[in-house]
Design a protein around this motif. Sequence first.
Motif, PDB file in Angstrom:
ATOM      1  N   LYS A   1       0.952  -1.166   0.017  1.00 35.87           N
ATOM      2  CA  LYS A   1       0.142   0.116  -0.016  1.00 35.87           C
ATOM      3  C   LYS A   1       0.892   1.374  -0.021  1.00 35.87           C
TER       4      LYS A   1
ATOM      5  N   GLU B   1     -10.300  -2.010  -2.883  1.00 32.95           N
ATOM      6  CA  GLU B   1     -10.486  -0.671  -3.179  1.00 32.95           C
ATOM      7  C   GLU B   1      -9.004  -0.480  -3.766  1.00 32.95           C
TER       8      GLU B   1
ATOM      9  N   SER C   1      -7.112   1.018   5.290  1.00 37.09           N
ATOM     10  CA  SER C   1      -7.608   2.273   4.582  1.00 37.09           C
ATOM     11  C   SER C   1      -6.695   2.428   3.696  1.00 37.09           C
ATOM     12  N   PRO C   2      -6.625   2.432   2.446  1.00 35.44           N
ATOM     13  CA  PRO C   2      -7.898   2.002   1.660  1.00 35.44           C
ATOM     14  C   PRO C   2      -8.313   0.331   1.747  1.00 35.44           C
ATOM     15  N   GLN C   3      -9.180  -0.108   1.769  1.00 34.90           N
ATOM     16  CA  GLN C   3      -9.658  -1.486   1.609  1.00 34.90           C
ATOM     17  C   GLN C   3      -8.802  -2.256   0.623  1.00 34.90           C
TER      18      GLN C   3
END
Length: 308
Positions: free
Chosen positions: A233, A293, A288-290
């Motif tokens: 991420k 997503e 966050s984010p998933q």
Amino acid sequence: MPLRDYITYWKEYIEGGYSSPRGCLYLKDWHLCRDFPVEDVFTLPVYFSSDWLNEFWDALDVDDYRFVYAGPAGSWSPFHADIFRSFSWSVNVCGRKKWLLFPPGQEEALRDRHGNLPYDVTSPALCDTHLHPRSQLAGPPLEITQEAGEMVFVPSGWHHQVHNLDDTISINHNWVNGFNLANMWRFLQQELCAVQEEVSEWRDSMPDWHHHCQVIMRSCSGINFEDFYHFLKVIAEKRLLVLREAAAEDSAGLGFEQAAFDAGRITEVLASLVAHPNFQRVDTSAFSPQPKELLQQLREAVDATVAP
């Protein structure tokens, strides 16, 4: 041991004819850059500037994979492959090293009858066919001598053993990027499988058995599937920023084409992670984010880079 004490030991070791009652001590994995962040210790070679491991840990400001190794002649690193099946590079500031390198897969013939890899590939014990029944199938290692000022690049998954031929100081990095990210993901899956096999007898009786496997994996390997998602991420969001702004370069000198390549590789591995049954058991409610997503954002960004 404080550095001052190690330098004193080293001097005494040399004066004692390279002998000491304390043995031959090797200063390994000293995080010089982390300990002195304001110092311009060295300039990163441009060939190795796409370095996601250190980019990730710098963003968290808690760790890094930049090391200084220093030791007298005779000090050495036992047989191993680098963490997370990362790349590594090593530069000798002074001194010489002898490297013994085995291409991926060669190490399997060196396992003993219990399945363990050797600590020292130069040990006469490897000639014991009862203890090492497949050792005769192993090819000879790639042996190189690294001189002062020379750099060695170690590809993913190459097991190696390194001996200091002289008093030696070196700088070493472990690094991952789009070219070996899949190797890292494959290694992490293997590590989880190994943990699950070790504790399989408690699978039906231990509450949250899958969660405990992830905890054990983190303890053994340094990260688990949740940590790996956060690693992806952090790098993905930086690359998405470059792609969305259509910037030529960001502050790290990352070009648009490099960001597009990185995003594509992250997309492939993240898709595999999201689909993995063991990751689907991880509680991602606070992420966050998933994951799905983020995966969708990456796919849209990558598609946009190839649109006419």
